[in-house]
Design a protein around this motif. Structure first.
Motif: not given
Length: 501
Positions: A1-21
RNA sequence: GGUCAUGUGGCCGAGCGGUGAGGCACAGGUCUGCAAAACCUUAUACGGCGGUUCAAAUCCGUCCAUGACCUCCA
């Protein structure tokens, strides 16, 4: 299960995908060092410290930038009345950089006591006046800001009109609609300089008595509240970065304005994920300057505040904060902190015993059901953290494990009930979580070997007395040590341990 | 007034459609020379009223209460 974070911008929990992992850029709004930090400030710094630590645990290479706001409209706390009476006294008392240094030092001291890791970069607003001026020039050149009487204001209405077409209206983060805002703002100084009430300052003209001032193309002044974060996040993390964090009370206007400024300059929404922690409340009300209900960190650590019945150790506060989810309010009370203190102690003692016990389990688990349960409880740590950093659930599992550990210690359960691999997993993961991710450490300051030696001697004497059934002597040792704050505990099998209260 | 949250047992707090998270306090028990600690067991709960559902703390409606933000604030 990947990391999910609550994004205030979209108001939902999203899978965290870095721009340049595997690289992650994280910007967190730091303190304004015009006064002492209080308990309310502790929450974002501890919250984002744990987030930082968890990202490191996941293997990301994180650049964590947390600014220090040391420019702006300063008055030393509690001295406002005096300042008005005698400007001379102000001049003698307050060299601006001296004031800023004093509170920066105090802030750093508190961060260390909380065992917060240092950010990768801790830029100051005063150190980036040039970058801020450059950014403002760019915004003016693009037509989204205007000068008035030596101050520069951001043209919110023009921004909103133009950028709404691109799907980036003003209010994208806070959900506010500009038209609804027009009549609702309160009265502030120099409103008449602005074309519209919703415009905000990029640069403020400094009146003669203002203590901090810099030369700019628009005359002597100081930067507006929001521009430093845009300038410094762009400089150190780029035009687009992964995480922007801070307290919920910064969503509007601070972060909203930051987005507008950065978007004009960089043509991109600055951060992908906006994370906001909730407030600490006291009697249901936010702890903050405007409510006159702040408990400063120095007061908290020393117990010197009328609302406090005792002093609280920084680790108690840290534990207290981790017991709730960061997006919920957390209500302060002596009762709640005392509960946290005891819980933290129980967790730490069990953890400490496990690491030092030398137990290693059996080749095959003696109690398969228990072995499975322990494995599951440990495995869920990651799962809970991946669900928007649910530290509260991780702690709940830890306490179930504490019962198992203590049962092994008291020999109600045999260490061979668990398999070698499970015991090893428990030890490694508990260390990773308790120390590395949660950043907890013993409440007791590191003692030198002498004290240990003295205590061991007293324990030996007491053991001998007990064997002779000389309870007068054994009780004397225990009682007098207790009076000194050292608590002796008889254990199963004749052992003896001690804790400091 | 506008926008957005929240209401869980004595207290603090997770959970957000189906075995009562967890911590602290309380009660009973085990262990113990006594105590402390530890362990075991038990109790008390989802703001009110409706609705949806086989099933609601969890979804919907409504009312009540509280809080945050509305250009100083973590």
């Amino acid at each position: 299960m990947p990391l999910k974070v609550y994004n205030s911008l979209t108001r939902e929990k999203e899978t965290f995908t870095p721009i340049n992992a595997p690289y992650v850029g994280m910007y967190v709004c730091g303190p304004t060092v015009s006064g002492e930090s209080h308990l309310g400030h502790a929450r974002p710094f501890i919250t984002f410290d744990v987030i930082y630590r968890y990202l490191l645990y996941l293997g990301y290479k994180v650049r964590y930038v947390r600014n220090i706001t040391d420019a702006g409209h300063f008055e030393e706390e509690g001295r406002e009345a005096e300042d008005k009476i005698s400007k001379k006294a102000v001049l003698e008392k307050l060299e601006p950089m001296e004031l800023v240094q004093k509170y920066t030092n105090l802030y750093h001291w508190a961060m260390r006591r909380f065992n917060n890791l240092n950010p990768s970069i801790e830029p100051t607003a005063t150190g980036h006046i040039i970058e801020q001026i450059e950014m403002i020039k760019k915004i003016i050149a693009d037509g989204y800001a205007y000068e008035a009487n030596g101050s520069v204001y951001f043209d919110v209405e023009k921004y909103n009109t133009d950028f709404s077409k691109k799907g980036q209206p003003y209010g994208i983060l806070s959900g506010r609609i500009l038209e609804d805002q027009l009549d609702t703002t309160r009265e502030l100084d120099n409103q008449d300089e602005k074309r519209n009430k919703s415009d905000f300052a990029l640069w403020k003209h400094a009146p003669a008595e203002h203590i901090m001032r810099w030369q700019s193309p628009w005359g002597e002044g100081f930067p507006g509240w929001h521009i430093e974060c845009s300038a410094m996040s762009t400089k150190y993390l780029g035009e687009e970065f992964d995480i922007h964090g801070g307290g919920m009370d910064l969503v509007f206007p601070h972060h909203e304005c930051e987005i507008a400024q950065s978007t004009v300059c960089n043509h991109k929404t600055p951060a992908r994920y906006w994370l906001h922690n909730n407030m600490i409340t006291i009697n249901g009300k936010k702890m903050g300057k405007s409510y006159n209900n702040v408990i400063r960190l120095t007061e908290l650590f020393s117990g010197s505040h009328p609302a406090l019945t005792q002093a609280y150790h920084p680790m108690t506060i840290r534990f207290f904060i981790l017991q709730s989810h960061y997006r919920g309010t957390l209500d302060f009370s002596n009762e709640a902190l005392q509960a946290a203190e005891k819980a933290m102690k129980r967790l730490w003692e069990a953890y400490n015993w496990l690491q030092q016990s030398g137990i290693c389990g059996a080749d095959t688990a003696g109690d398969v059901a228990l072995d499975e349960k322990v494995k599951k409880l440990v495995d869920e740590f990651d799962e809970f953290m991946n669900d928007d950093f649910n530290t509260a659930k991780v702690l709940a599992n830890m306490f179930e494990l504490v019962s198992v550990i203590n049962s092994i210690k008291d020999k109600h359960i045999s260490a061979e009930s668990l398999s070698t691999t499970t015991v090893a997993l428990l030890q490694t993961q508990l260390k990773a979580y308790v120390e590395d991710i949660f950043g907890l450490q013993s409440e007791r300051s590191a003692d030198d070997g002498k004290l240990e030696g003295v205590l061991q001697l007293l324990i030996d004497i007491r053991k001998e007395a007990k064997t002779r059934k000389d309870f007068v002597t054994s009780d004397k040792i225990r009682n007098e040590l207790a009076a000194l704050g050292v608590q002796l505990k008889d254990e199963k099998g004749g052992g003896m341990s001690y804790t400091f209260s």
